[in-house]
Design a protein around this motif. Structure first.
Motif, PDB file in Angstrom:
ATOM      1  N   MET A   1       0.848  -1.187   0.000  1.00  0.00           N
ATOM      2  CA  MET A   1       0.000   0.000   0.000  1.00  0.00           C
ATOM      3  C   MET A   1       0.882   1.235   0.000  1.00  0.00           C
ATOM      4  SD  MET A   1      -2.859   0.857   2.820  1.00  0.00           S
ATOM      5  CE  MET A   1      -4.089   2.009   2.494  1.00  0.00           C
ATOM      6  N   ASP A   2       0.687   2.124  -0.975  1.00  0.00           N
ATOM      7  CA  ASP A   2       1.467   3.347  -1.062  1.00  0.00           C
ATOM      8  C   ASP A   2       0.939   4.382  -0.076  1.00  0.00           C
ATOM      9  OD1 ASP A   2       3.075   2.420  -3.107  1.00  0.00           O
ATOM     10  OD2 ASP A   2       1.724   3.159  -4.670  1.00  0.00           O
ATOM     11  N   ARG A   3       1.878   5.020   0.600  1.00  0.00           N
ATOM     12  CA  ARG A   3       1.501   6.113   1.500  1.00  0.00           C
ATOM     13  C   ARG A   3       1.462   7.407   0.709  1.00  0.00           C
ATOM     14  NH1 ARG A   3       5.719   5.792   6.174  1.00  0.00           N
ATOM     15  NH2 ARG A   3       5.568   7.979   5.708  1.00  0.00           N
ATOM     16  N   PRO A   4       0.507   8.279   0.997  1.00  0.00           N
ATOM     17  CA  PRO A   4       0.482   9.564   0.290  1.00  0.00           C
ATOM     18  C   PRO A   4       1.711  10.390   0.675  1.00  0.00           C
ATOM     19  CG  PRO A   4      -1.225   9.491   1.989  1.00  0.00           C
ATOM     20  CD  PRO A   4      -0.578   8.134   1.947  1.00  0.00           C
ATOM     21  N   CYS A   5       2.179  11.159  -0.267  1.00  0.00           N
ATOM     22  CA  CYS A   5       3.329  12.039  -0.026  1.00  0.00           C
ATOM     23  C   CYS A   5       2.902  13.134   0.953  1.00  0.00           C
ATOM     24  CB  CYS A   5       3.770  12.647  -1.345  1.00  0.00           C
ATOM     25  SG  CYS A   5       5.204  13.708  -1.204  1.00  0.00           S
ATOM     26  N   PRO A   6       3.686  13.362   2.007  1.00  0.00           N
ATOM     27  CA  PRO A   6       3.305  14.408   2.954  1.00  0.00           C
ATOM     28  C   PRO A   6       3.334  15.794   2.302  1.00  0.00           C
ATOM     29  CG  PRO A   6       5.474  13.522   3.490  1.00  0.00           C
ATOM     30  CD  PRO A   6       4.923  12.709   2.362  1.00  0.00           C
ATOM     31  N   LEU A   7       2.501  16.656   2.802  1.00  0.00           N
ATOM     32  CA  LEU A   7       2.439  18.020   2.282  1.00  0.00           C
ATOM     33  C   LEU A   7       3.719  18.779   2.604  1.00  0.00           C
ATOM     34  CD1 LEU A   7      -1.188  18.958   3.366  1.00  0.00           C
ATOM     35  CD2 LEU A   7      -0.387  18.422   1.062  1.00  0.00           C
ATOM     36  N   PRO A   8       4.075  19.731   1.750  1.00  0.00           N
ATOM     37  CA  PRO A   8       5.230  20.580   2.067  1.00  0.00           C
ATOM     38  C   PRO A   8       4.911  21.449   3.283  1.00  0.00           C
ATOM     39  CG  PRO A   8       4.489  20.902  -0.202  1.00  0.00           C
ATOM     40  CD  PRO A   8       3.486  20.034   0.471  1.00  0.00           C
ATOM     41  N   PRO A   9       5.935  21.898   3.980  1.00  0.00           N
ATOM     42  CA  PRO A   9       5.702  22.769   5.138  1.00  0.00           C
ATOM     43  C   PRO A   9       4.979  24.058   4.732  1.00  0.00           C
ATOM     44  CG  PRO A   9       7.982  22.035   5.071  1.00  0.00           C
ATOM     45  CD  PRO A   9       7.343  21.605   3.782  1.00  0.00           C
ATOM     46  N   LEU A  10       4.083  24.503   5.571  1.00  0.00           N
ATOM     47  CA  LEU A  10       3.348  25.743   5.331  1.00  0.00           C
ATOM     48  C   LEU A  10       4.304  26.922   5.161  1.00  0.00           C
ATOM     49  CD1 LEU A  10       0.650  27.220   5.099  1.00  0.00           C
ATOM     50  CD2 LEU A  10       0.597  27.360   7.587  1.00  0.00           C
ATOM     51  N   SER A  11       5.379  26.939   5.941  1.00  0.00           N
ATOM     52  CA  SER A  11       6.335  28.048   5.854  1.00  0.00           C
ATOM     53  C   SER A  11       6.961  28.123   4.459  1.00  0.00           C
ATOM     54  CB  SER A  11       7.422  27.909   6.922  1.00  0.00           C
ATOM     55  OG  SER A  11       8.095  26.675   6.780  1.00  0.00           O
ATOM     56  N   ALA A  12       7.235  26.993   3.850  1.00  0.00           N
ATOM     57  CA  ALA A  12       7.814  26.988   2.506  1.00  0.00           C
ATOM     58  C   ALA A  12       6.802  27.486   1.481  1.00  0.00           C
ATOM     59  CB  ALA A  12       8.300  25.586   2.140  1.00  0.00           C
ATOM     60  N   SER A  37      17.736  35.274   3.506  1.00  0.00           N
ATOM     61  CA  SER A  37      18.319  33.937   3.516  1.00  0.00           C
ATOM     62  C   SER A  37      17.277  32.880   3.901  1.00  0.00           C
ATOM     63  CB  SER A  37      19.510  33.888   4.476  1.00  0.00           C
ATOM     64  OG  SER A  37      20.055  32.603   4.524  1.00  0.00           O
ATOM     65  N   ALA A  38      16.434  33.194   4.872  1.00  0.00           N
ATOM     66  CA  ALA A  38      15.393  32.253   5.300  1.00  0.00           C
ATOM     67  C   ALA A  38      14.411  31.984   4.158  1.00  0.00           C
ATOM     68  CB  ALA A  38      14.661  32.782   6.522  1.00  0.00           C
ATOM     69  N   ILE A  39      14.030  33.022   3.427  1.00  0.00           N
ATOM     70  CA  ILE A  39      13.126  32.847   2.286  1.00  0.00           C
ATOM     71  C   ILE A  39      13.800  31.969   1.235  1.00  0.00           C
ATOM     72  CG2 ILE A  39      11.943  34.005   0.366  1.00  0.00           C
ATOM     73  CD1 ILE A  39      10.574  34.450   3.052  1.00  0.00           C
ATOM     74  N   SER A  40      15.051  32.270   0.949  1.00  0.00           N
ATOM     75  CA  SER A  40      15.791  31.493  -0.033  1.00  0.00           C
ATOM     76  C   SER A  40      15.877  30.019   0.359  1.00  0.00           C
ATOM     77  CB  SER A  40      17.199  32.077  -0.197  1.00  0.00           C
ATOM     78  OG  SER A  40      17.939  31.337  -1.134  1.00  0.00           O
ATOM     79  N   HIS A  41      16.147  29.751   1.618  1.00  0.00           N
ATOM     80  CA  HIS A  41      16.229  28.366   2.098  1.00  0.00           C
ATOM     81  C   HIS A  41      14.875  27.666   2.022  1.00  0.00           C
ATOM     82  CE1 HIS A  41      20.379  28.198   3.418  1.00  0.00           C
ATOM     83  NE2 HIS A  41      20.236  29.404   3.918  1.00  0.00           N
ATOM     84  N   GLN A  42      13.808  28.376   2.361  1.00  0.00           N
ATOM     85  CA  GLN A  42      12.466  27.779   2.293  1.00  0.00           C
ATOM     86  C   GLN A  42      12.102  27.430   0.851  1.00  0.00           C
ATOM     87  OE1 GLN A  42      10.337  26.870   4.630  1.00  0.00           O
ATOM     88  NE2 GLN A  42      11.469  27.639   6.377  1.00  0.00           N
ATOM     89  N   VAL A  43      12.390  28.347  -0.056  1.00  0.00           N
ATOM     90  CA  VAL A  43      12.076  28.097  -1.469  1.00  0.00           C
ATOM     91  C   VAL A  43      12.944  26.963  -2.008  1.00  0.00           C
ATOM     92  CG1 VAL A  43      12.139  29.084  -3.805  1.00  0.00           C
ATOM     93  CG2 VAL A  43      11.157  30.401  -1.914  1.00  0.00           C
ATOM     94  N   LEU A  46      11.552  23.712  -0.897  1.00  0.00           N
ATOM     95  CA  LEU A  46      10.358  23.374  -1.674  1.00  0.00           C
ATOM     96  C   LEU A  46      10.755  22.879  -3.066  1.00  0.00           C
ATOM     97  CD1 LEU A  46       7.264  23.275  -1.767  1.00  0.00           C
ATOM     98  CD2 LEU A  46       7.300  25.685  -2.481  1.00  0.00           C
ATOM     99  N   GLU A  47      11.714  23.550  -3.697  1.00  0.00           N
ATOM    100  CA  GLU A  47      12.202  23.107  -5.002  1.00  0.00           C
ATOM    101  C   GLU A  47      12.771  21.693  -4.919  1.00  0.00           C
ATOM    102  OE1 GLU A  47      13.537  27.263  -7.173  1.00  0.00           O
ATOM    103  OE2 GLU A  47      14.921  26.363  -5.716  1.00  0.00           O
ATOM    104  N   ASP A  48      13.550  21.432  -3.875  1.00  0.00           N
ATOM    105  CA  ASP A  48      14.118  20.091  -3.690  1.00  0.00           C
ATOM    106  C   ASP A  48      13.018  19.053  -3.511  1.00  0.00           C
ATOM    107  OD1 ASP A  48      16.659  21.164  -3.900  1.00  0.00           O
ATOM    108  OD2 ASP A  48      17.069  21.093  -1.744  1.00  0.00           O
ATOM    109  N   ARG A  49      12.022  19.397  -2.743  1.00  0.00           N
ATOM    110  CA  ARG A  49      10.917  18.469  -2.476  1.00  0.00           C
ATOM    111  C   ARG A  49      10.118  18.169  -3.751  1.00  0.00           C
ATOM    112  NH1 ARG A  49       8.438  18.099   2.723  1.00  0.00           N
ATOM    113  NH2 ARG A  49       6.774  16.600   2.576  1.00  0.00           N
ATOM    114  N   LEU A  50       9.926  19.210  -4.568  1.00  0.00           N
ATOM    115  CA  LEU A  50       9.160  19.056  -5.807  1.00  0.00           C
ATOM    116  C   LEU A  50      10.015  18.510  -6.951  1.00  0.00           C
ATOM    117  CD1 LEU A  50       7.120  22.381  -5.710  1.00  0.00           C
ATOM    118  CD2 LEU A  50       6.334  20.083  -5.084  1.00  0.00           C
ATOM    119  N   GLY A  51      11.322  18.637  -6.807  1.00  0.00           N
ATOM    120  CA  GLY A  51      12.225  18.155  -7.844  1.00  0.00           C
ATOM    121  C   GLY A  51      12.290  19.025  -9.079  1.00  0.00           C
TER     122      GLY A  51
END
Length: 83
Positions: A1-12, A37-43, A46-51
């Motif tokens: 059974m495949d688990r759904p992919c967790p949602l990205p963090p709200l902050s990102a 820097s914090a915005i850049s890291h969050q984005v 998110l880019e890494d998570r989305l690929g």
């Protein structure tokens, strides 16, 4: 059974939406009370998570990619619903 992919963090998602709307990590940081820097890291997270990249940089210009333009309306709608 495949688990759904967790949602990205709200902050990102908030960082992405503000950066896309304001076309600037610096202005997004000011609006959200964070550092650039914090915005850049969050984005980047998110880019890494989305690929996929969400922005290209042309000098100081921040340009949303096609992926960002596709994602943005869904993120805006979700954030608006949470508000």
């Amino acid at each position: 059974m495949d688990r759904p992919c967790p949602l990205p963090p709200l902050s990102a998602l908030r960082a992405f939406e503000a950066a896309a709307r304001l076309a600037s990590f610096t202005r997004a940081a000011t609006e959200l009370g964070l550092t650039q820097s914090a915005i850049s890291h969050q984005v980047r997270a998110l880019e890494d998570r989305l690929g996929t990249p969400l922005f290209t940089r042309d000098g100081k210009a921040l340009i949303p990619t096609e992926a960002a333009r596709t994602l943005l309306p869904f993120v805006r709608e979700a954030l608006q619903s949470l508000r």
